[in-house]
Scaffold this motif. Sequence first.
Motif, PDB file in Angstrom:
ATOM      1  N   VAL A   1      16.858 101.282 -10.896  1.00 42.14           N
ATOM      2  CA  VAL A   1      16.329 100.216 -10.045  1.00 42.14           C
ATOM      3  C   VAL A   1      15.177 100.741  -9.185  1.00 42.14           C
ATOM      4  O   VAL A   1      14.143 100.080  -9.047  1.00 42.14           O
ATOM      5  CB  VAL A   1      17.440  99.594  -9.167  1.00 42.14           C
ATOM      6  N   ALA A   2      15.348 101.926  -8.612  1.00 40.04           N
ATOM      7  CA  ALA A   2      14.280 102.500  -7.784  1.00 40.04           C
ATOM      8  C   ALA A   2      13.014 102.728  -8.605  1.00 40.04           C
ATOM      9  O   ALA A   2      11.899 102.397  -8.159  1.00 40.04           O
ATOM     10  CB  ALA A   2      14.762 103.809  -7.165  1.00 40.04           C
ATOM     11  N   ILE A   3      13.169 103.257  -9.812  1.00 42.59           N
ATOM     12  CA  ILE A   3      12.004 103.482 -10.679  1.00 42.59           C
ATOM     13  C   ILE A   3      11.366 102.159 -11.081  1.00 42.59           C
ATOM     14  O   ILE A   3      10.132 102.023 -11.090  1.00 42.59           O
ATOM     15  CB  ILE A   3      12.402 104.317 -11.911  1.00 42.59           C
ATOM     16  N   GLU A   4      12.188 101.163 -11.404  1.00 43.68           N
ATOM     17  CA  GLU A   4      11.650  99.859 -11.790  1.00 43.68           C
ATOM     18  C   GLU A   4      10.873  99.218 -10.642  1.00 43.68           C
ATOM     19  O   GLU A   4       9.794  98.654 -10.856  1.00 43.68           O
ATOM     20  CB  GLU A   4      12.781  98.939 -12.254  1.00 43.68           C
ATOM     21  N   ILE A   5      11.407  99.286  -9.430  1.00 44.46           N
ATOM     22  CA  ILE A   5      10.701  98.728  -8.273  1.00 44.46           C
ATOM     23  C   ILE A   5       9.369  99.449  -8.075  1.00 44.46           C
ATOM     24  O   ILE A   5       8.331  98.814  -7.855  1.00 44.46           O
ATOM     25  CB  ILE A   5      11.582  98.808  -7.005  1.00 44.46           C
ATOM     26  N   PHE A   6       9.390 100.768  -8.177  1.00 43.97           N
ATOM     27  CA  PHE A   6       8.151 101.538  -8.039  1.00 43.97           C
ATOM     28  C   PHE A   6       7.135 101.129  -9.094  1.00 43.97           C
ATOM     29  O   PHE A   6       5.947 100.930  -8.787  1.00 43.97           O
ATOM     30  CB  PHE A   6       8.456 103.037  -8.136  1.00 43.97           C
ATOM     31  N   LEU A   7       7.575 100.995 -10.342  1.00 46.35           N
ATOM     32  CA  LEU A   7       6.653 100.636 -11.427  1.00 46.35           C
ATOM     33  C   LEU A   7       6.131  99.215 -11.283  1.00 46.35           C
ATOM     34  O   LEU A   7       4.972  98.935 -11.609  1.00 46.35           O
ATOM     35  CB  LEU A   7       7.338 100.826 -12.781  1.00 46.35           C
ATOM     36  N   ILE A   8       6.968  98.303 -10.793  1.00 41.85           N
ATOM     37  CA  ILE A   8       6.512  96.927 -10.574  1.00 41.85           C
ATOM     38  C   ILE A   8       5.445  96.903  -9.488  1.00 41.85           C
ATOM     39  O   ILE A   8       4.422  96.218  -9.614  1.00 41.85           O
ATOM     40  CB  ILE A   8       7.701  96.007 -10.229  1.00 41.85           C
ATOM     41  N   ILE A   9       5.656  97.671  -8.415  1.00 44.76           N
ATOM     42  CA  ILE A   9       4.660  97.741  -7.342  1.00 44.76           C
ATOM     43  C   ILE A   9       3.359  98.338  -7.867  1.00 44.76           C
ATOM     44  O   ILE A   9       2.264  97.896  -7.496  1.00 44.76           O
ATOM     45  CB  ILE A   9       5.213  98.560  -6.152  1.00 44.76           C
ATOM     46  N   GLN A  10       3.449  99.318  -8.756  1.00 43.56           N
ATOM     47  CA  GLN A  10       2.265  99.953  -9.325  1.00 43.56           C
ATOM     48  C   GLN A  10       1.581  99.074 -10.377  1.00 43.56           C
ATOM     49  O   GLN A  10       0.466  99.360 -10.782  1.00 43.56           O
ATOM     50  CB  GLN A  10       2.637 101.302  -9.963  1.00 43.56           C
ATOM     51  N   GLY A  11       2.253  98.014 -10.822  1.00 32.73           N
ATOM     52  CA  GLY A  11       1.678  97.116 -11.817  1.00 32.73           C
ATOM     53  C   GLY A  11       1.781  97.638 -13.235  1.00 32.73           C
ATOM     54  O   GLY A  11       0.975  97.273 -14.086  1.00 32.73           O
ATOM     55  N   ALA A  12       2.739  98.460 -13.511  1.00 35.51           N
ATOM     56  CA  ALA A  12       2.906  99.044 -14.849  1.00 35.51           C
ATOM     57  C   ALA A  12       3.937  98.223 -15.622  1.00 35.51           C
ATOM     58  O   ALA A  12       5.067  98.657 -15.851  1.00 35.51           O
ATOM     59  CB  ALA A  12       3.335 100.496 -14.731  1.00 35.51           C
ATOM     60  N   GLY A  13       3.542  97.036 -16.033  1.00 36.03           N
ATOM     61  CA  GLY A  13       4.444  96.107 -16.699  1.00 36.03           C
ATOM     62  C   GLY A  13       5.020  96.627 -17.999  1.00 36.03           C
ATOM     63  O   GLY A  13       6.209  96.466 -18.274  1.00 36.03           O
ATOM     64  N   ASN A  14       4.179  97.242 -18.840  1.00 37.13           N
ATOM     65  CA  ASN A  14       4.671  97.749 -20.124  1.00 37.13           C
ATOM     66  C   ASN A  14       5.665  98.886 -19.933  1.00 37.13           C
ATOM     67  O   ASN A  14       6.634  99.017 -20.679  1.00 37.13           O
ATOM     68  CB  ASN A  14       3.509  98.226 -20.993  1.00 37.13           C
ATOM     69  N   THR A  15       5.450  99.703 -18.939  1.00 33.06           N
ATOM     70  CA  THR A  15       6.366 100.805 -18.660  1.00 33.06           C
ATOM     71  C   THR A  15       7.702 100.277 -18.170  1.00 33.06           C
ATOM     72  O   THR A  15       8.756 100.832 -18.500  1.00 33.06           O
ATOM     73  CB  THR A  15       5.750 101.763 -17.626  1.00 33.06           C
ATOM     74  N   VAL A  16       7.691  99.191 -17.399  1.00 31.17           N
ATOM     75  CA  VAL A  16       8.932  98.580 -16.922  1.00 31.17           C
ATOM     76  C   VAL A  16       9.743  98.064 -18.108  1.00 31.17           C
ATOM     77  O   VAL A  16      10.965  98.246 -18.166  1.00 31.17           O
ATOM     78  CB  VAL A  16       8.651  97.454 -15.907  1.00 31.17           C
ATOM     79  N   ILE A  17       9.073  97.445 -19.060  1.00 30.57           N
ATOM     80  CA  ILE A  17       9.763  96.938 -20.249  1.00 30.57           C
ATOM     81  C   ILE A  17      10.386  98.082 -21.041  1.00 30.57           C
ATOM     82  O   ILE A  17      11.534  97.999 -21.477  1.00 30.57           O
ATOM     83  CB  ILE A  17       8.789  96.113 -21.122  1.00 30.57           C
ATOM     84  N   THR A  18       9.645  99.166 -21.191  1.00 23.35           N
ATOM     85  CA  THR A  18      10.178 100.340 -21.884  1.00 23.35           C
ATOM     86  C   THR A  18      11.384 100.905 -21.141  1.00 23.35           C
ATOM     87  O   THR A  18      12.391 101.266 -21.748  1.00 23.35           O
ATOM     88  CB  THR A  18       9.094 101.424 -22.010  1.00 23.35           C
ATOM     89  N   LEU A  19      11.286 100.956 -19.832  1.00 20.41           N
ATOM     90  CA  LEU A  19      12.401 101.460 -19.024  1.00 20.41           C
ATOM     91  C   LEU A  19      13.622 100.547 -19.133  1.00 20.41           C
ATOM     92  O   LEU A  19      14.754 101.023 -19.203  1.00 20.41           O
ATOM     93  CB  LEU A  19      11.969 101.586 -17.566  1.00 20.41           C
TER      94      LEU A  19
END
Length: 109
Positions: free
Chosen positions: A66-84
Amino acid sequence: MISLFTALTFLLIADMTPEKRINRWYGFRSPKAKKNQANWDLAQKEMIAFAKRLVLPSFLIGLLFVAIEIFLIIQGAGNTVITLLLLECIVPAILYLILYFHCDRMLAD
């Protein structure tokens, strides 16, 4: 989030009372567990005990995801969130397999 739901599932399992009789719908149901009543009783107790041991690790894994997903969403890394998220789907499957094989290994043939 998926790993947090897994932790909640393990909490529910750990809070259950063991099923007393072999049945078609409820309890740890491997072929070895259904073989006889002694195996069934041992499988139910072992499943609950092992689930208690998996609660904290699965909860911590869930918090990390969850912490990594929130960080990635804030950074705008949508594709990385999907992979995660896809990777996060694999973790509960692995934990359930560990639970299954651990309990099944404890039973007599």
